[in-house]
Design a protein around this motif. Structure first.
Motif, PDB file in Angstrom:
ATOM      1  N   CYS A  76       0.854  -1.196   0.000  1.00  0.00           N
ATOM      2  CA  CYS A  76       0.000   0.000   0.000  1.00  0.00           C
ATOM      3  C   CYS A  76       0.887   1.242   0.000  1.00  0.00           C
ATOM      4  N   CYS A  77       0.742   2.052  -1.037  1.00  0.00           N
ATOM      5  CA  CYS A  77       1.581   3.238  -1.172  1.00  0.00           C
ATOM      6  C   CYS A  77       0.833   4.524  -0.854  1.00  0.00           C
ATOM      7  N   ASP A  78      -0.430   4.392  -0.404  1.00  0.00           N
ATOM      8  CA  ASP A  78      -1.146   5.590   0.012  1.00  0.00           C
ATOM      9  C   ASP A  78      -0.548   6.099   1.319  1.00  0.00           C
ATOM     10  N   ILE A  79      -0.764   7.372   1.582  1.00  0.00           N
ATOM     11  CA  ILE A  79      -0.111   8.041   2.708  1.00  0.00           C
ATOM     12  C   ILE A  79      -1.067   8.151   3.885  1.00  0.00           C
ATOM     13  N   HIS A  80      -2.146   8.890   3.700  1.00  0.00           N
ATOM     14  CA  HIS A  80      -3.034   9.202   4.819  1.00  0.00           C
ATOM     15  C   HIS A  80      -4.172   8.201   4.981  1.00  0.00           C
ATOM     16  N   THR A  81      -4.358   7.334   3.993  1.00  0.00           N
ATOM     17  CA  THR A  81      -5.420   6.325   4.078  1.00  0.00           C
ATOM     18  C   THR A  81      -4.851   4.918   4.221  1.00  0.00           C
ATOM     19  N   ARG A  82      -3.561   4.804   4.483  1.00  0.00           N
ATOM     20  CA  ARG A  82      -2.887   3.502   4.451  1.00  0.00           C
ATOM     21  C   ARG A  82      -3.416   2.536   5.508  1.00  0.00           C
ATOM     22  N   HIS A  83      -3.776   3.031   6.672  1.00  0.00           N
ATOM     23  CA  HIS A  83      -4.237   2.124   7.727  1.00  0.00           C
ATOM     24  C   HIS A  83      -5.560   1.468   7.334  1.00  0.00           C
ATOM     25  N   ARG A  84      -6.438   2.250   6.710  1.00  0.00           N
ATOM     26  CA  ARG A  84      -7.713   1.679   6.249  1.00  0.00           C
ATOM     27  C   ARG A  84      -7.467   0.665   5.132  1.00  0.00           C
ATOM     28  N   SER A  85      -6.601   1.003   4.194  1.00  0.00           N
ATOM     29  CA  SER A  85      -6.311   0.076   3.094  1.00  0.00           C
ATOM     30  C   SER A  85      -5.775  -1.251   3.625  1.00  0.00           C
ATOM     31  N   LYS A  86      -4.844  -1.187   4.549  1.00  0.00           N
ATOM     32  CA  LYS A  86      -4.282  -2.417   5.115  1.00  0.00           C
ATOM     33  C   LYS A  86      -5.365  -3.238   5.811  1.00  0.00           C
ATOM     34  N   ARG A  87      -6.213  -2.560   6.580  1.00  0.00           N
ATOM     35  CA  ARG A  87      -7.270  -3.260   7.306  1.00  0.00           C
ATOM     36  C   ARG A  87      -8.226  -3.970   6.354  1.00  0.00           C
ATOM     37  N   LEU A  88      -8.658  -3.275   5.315  1.00  0.00           N
ATOM     38  CA  LEU A  88      -9.603  -3.870   4.371  1.00  0.00           C
ATOM     39  C   LEU A  88      -8.984  -5.043   3.621  1.00  0.00           C
ATOM     40  N   LEU A  89      -7.727  -4.903   3.229  1.00  0.00           N
ATOM     41  CA  LEU A  89      -7.065  -5.971   2.489  1.00  0.00           C
ATOM     42  C   LEU A  89      -6.880  -7.221   3.348  1.00  0.00           C
ATOM     43  N   LYS A  90      -6.484  -7.040   4.578  1.00  0.00           N
ATOM     44  CA  LYS A  90      -6.292  -8.193   5.463  1.00  0.00           C
ATOM     45  C   LYS A  90      -7.621  -8.906   5.702  1.00  0.00           C
ATOM     46  N   LYS A  91      -8.658  -8.109   5.912  1.00  0.00           N
ATOM     47  CA  LYS A  91      -9.982  -8.701   6.138  1.00  0.00           C
ATOM     48  C   LYS A  91     -10.482  -9.445   4.904  1.00  0.00           C
ATOM     49  N   ALA A  92     -10.073  -8.980   3.711  1.00  0.00           N
ATOM     50  CA  ALA A  92     -10.524  -9.593   2.457  1.00  0.00           C
ATOM     51  C   ALA A  92      -9.698 -10.807   2.055  1.00  0.00           C
ATOM     52  N   GLY A  93      -8.682 -11.171   2.848  1.00  0.00           N
ATOM     53  CA  GLY A  93      -7.959 -12.405   2.588  1.00  0.00           C
ATOM     54  C   GLY A  93      -6.597 -12.258   1.925  1.00  0.00           C
ATOM     55  N   ALA A  94      -6.017 -11.054   1.927  1.00  0.00           N
ATOM     56  CA  ALA A  94      -4.673 -10.883   1.360  1.00  0.00           C
ATOM     57  C   ALA A  94      -3.654 -11.670   2.176  1.00  0.00           C
ATOM     58  N   ASN A  95      -2.567 -12.066   1.533  1.00  0.00           N
ATOM     59  CA  ASN A  95      -1.521 -12.822   2.214  1.00  0.00           C
ATOM     60  C   ASN A  95      -0.515 -11.900   2.903  1.00  0.00           C
ATOM     61  N   ILE A  96       0.194 -11.129   2.102  1.00  0.00           N
ATOM     62  CA  ILE A  96       1.170 -10.172   2.633  1.00  0.00           C
ATOM     63  C   ILE A  96       0.620  -8.772   2.378  1.00  0.00           C
ATOM     64  N   VAL A  97       0.488  -7.978   3.427  1.00  0.00           N
ATOM     65  CA  VAL A  97       0.019  -6.599   3.291  1.00  0.00           C
ATOM     66  C   VAL A  97       0.989  -5.696   4.033  1.00  0.00           C
ATOM     67  N   LEU A  98       1.683  -4.874   3.280  1.00  0.00           N
ATOM     68  CA  LEU A  98       2.622  -3.912   3.852  1.00  0.00           C
ATOM     69  C   LEU A  98       2.344  -2.539   3.255  1.00  0.00           C
ATOM     70  N   GLY A  99       2.883  -1.523   3.899  1.00  0.00           N
ATOM     71  CA  GLY A  99       2.800  -0.171   3.370  1.00  0.00           C
ATOM     72  C   GLY A  99       4.188   0.384   3.136  1.00  0.00           C
ATOM     73  N   LEU A 100       4.261   1.543   2.517  1.00  0.00           N
ATOM     74  CA  LEU A 100       5.562   2.193   2.378  1.00  0.00           C
ATOM     75  C   LEU A 100       6.203   2.427   3.740  1.00  0.00           C
ATOM     76  N   ASP A 101       5.376   2.577   4.773  1.00  0.00           N
ATOM     77  CA  ASP A 101       5.921   2.770   6.113  1.00  0.00           C
ATOM     78  C   ASP A 101       6.574   1.501   6.660  1.00  0.00           C
ATOM     79  N   ASP A 102       6.393   0.366   5.987  1.00  0.00           N
ATOM     80  CA  ASP A 102       7.024  -0.885   6.397  1.00  0.00           C
ATOM     81  C   ASP A 102       8.281  -1.206   5.590  1.00  0.00           C
TER      82      ASP A 102
END
Length: 396
Positions: free
Chosen positions: A196-222
């Motif tokens: 996830c390369c979004d800046i201010h919405t990254r926490h929501r993106s990560k949450r939705l992706l994990k809930k939807a069954g993604a395997n590896i979910v990281l952001g630029l902050d990781d």
């Protein structure tokens, strides 16, 4: 005599700051020298603001695209990587993307549309209406995007960012597919491993992706949140807040910032006897009405500041008092009535009509925006800004 000047913002020139320079001494001494040179006094509750760029430079907080690539390989392995919601920027993201592409076996690049998170447009919103495209539900392939909208270019940079990012990734030897969508979960039809390369919405993106069954979910902050092969890093923000340094390296957001502002505050107090607030600032938080660009590409406006900059303004709207509470007064009587009202205002005016139309934003966001506009991003050579009178009001 009554002071007739309110807030004053001054850009302060400093020596060119390099790795290992004592940023605390340089900033404090430059402010003191500027006051002596220009003949003004420093006061309690002045604000000294330092751009994040020179702090990071003094820390040598840099990383190469090869170090970015190594961290991407370490964290994603050989799996295809969905790179979603990057901002469209040659300065902010393109060098990061080079590193990501060098570290990934394949990329599925998903761009938001009609614009990125900070307002850089791929296509005009009116064109979406004309073509019957719903940006909230529709997913466009690159071919469909071209069929509908052709080859639009950014109005300020002249860049076709779809083409620019495709070429950049392929030049790094990485295969790429490009899609456009605004639901982060759309990427899961292509890969279950997402950056996830979004800046201010990254926490929501990560949450939705994990809930939807993604395997590896990281952001630029990781990515580069710890050092890789001796690289710079930022434990809180990783690659967020980076800027292009060279064609093969980035300057990261500064780290350990609180010790810097506290050190500058202490040196100014020792040298001047004044209790001067200090903050580090990056991007301001304002939006351009022409290009529709929201300036804030950093994760925060201010990563560190002294305690006196906590909170929000608690101000009264003078025109409200003049037009309502004291509509029958004028001249000195009006001035004294308003001054007395201000002296006795509540400590918290939240929800009070007398404060309507004031700006209920964080002090550091407001002052940081003022400083960003004062210092500019070009050749002014003033990485330090002195703000005086910000905490004054009509009674001072």
């Amino acid at each position: 005599m009554e002071r007739l000047i309110g807030t004053v913002s001054r850009g302060v020139r400093t020596p060119i700051i390099r790795e290992g320079d004592n940023i605390v001494e340089i900033v404090a001494d430059s402010v003191i020298a500027a006051a002596e040179s220009e003949g003004f006094d420093l006061r309690d509750r002045d604000v000294v603001a330092v751009t994040e760029s020179v702090v990071a430079r003094s820390q040598n907080n840099y990383a190469s695209i090869d170090q970015i690539a190594q961290d991407v390989r370490n964290k994603f392995g050989d799996e295809p990587v969905g790179v979603i919601f990057p901002i469209l920027s040659r300065n902010r993201f393109s060098i990061c993307l080079k590193g990501i592409a060098k570290g990934a076996k394949k990329i599925v690049l998903m761009l938001s549309f009609p614009a990125d998170e900070v307002g850089n447009h791929l296509v005009d919103l009116d064109d979406l209406d004309e073509k019957g495209v719903n940006p909230w539900t529709d997913v466009l392939t690159e071919a469909r995007y071209r069929e509908l909208f052709g080859y639009p270019k950014h109005p300020f940079t002249g860049m076709d960012y779809v083409e620019f990012y495709r070429n950049l990734i392929e030049e790094c030897g990485c295969p790429v597919d490009i899609i456009l969508a605004n639901d982060c979960r759309a990427i899961l039809d292509y890969t279950k491993n997402v950056l996830c390369c979004d800046i201010h919405t990254r926490h929501r993106s990560k949450r939705l992706l994990k809930k939807a069954g993604a395997n590896i979910v990281l952001g630029l902050d990781d990515i580069l949140n710890s050092s890789v092969d001796g690289s710079g890093f930022n434990e809180n923000y990783g690659l967020l807040g980076t800027n292009k340094a060279t064609e093969t390296s980035v300057k990261l957001f500064p780290r350990d910032c609180q010790s810097v502002v506290d050190g500058i505050h202490a040196r100014l107090l020792e040298k001047t006897g004044k209790n001067i607030e200090v903050m580090i600032y990056g991007d301001g938080a304002f939006k351009d009405p022409v290009g529709k660009i929201w300036e804030l590409a950093d994760p925060v406006v201010s990563p560190a500041y002294t305690a006196g900059l906590n909170g929000r303004p608690n101000e009264i709207k003078l025109k409200y008092l003049a037009d309502n509470e004291f509509a029958d007064l004028s001249g000195d009587a009006l001035k004294e009535a308003i001054s007395d009202y201000i002296r006795h205002k509540d400590a918290d005016l939240t929800g009070n009509m007398v404060s309507q139309g004031t700006t209920p934003r964080q002090l550091t966001d407001l002052i940081g925006s003022l400083c960003d506009l004062t210092s500019g991003s070009g050749d002014k050579g003033t990485p330090v800004v002195l703000v005086q009178g910000y905490f004054d009001n009509y009674t001072k």
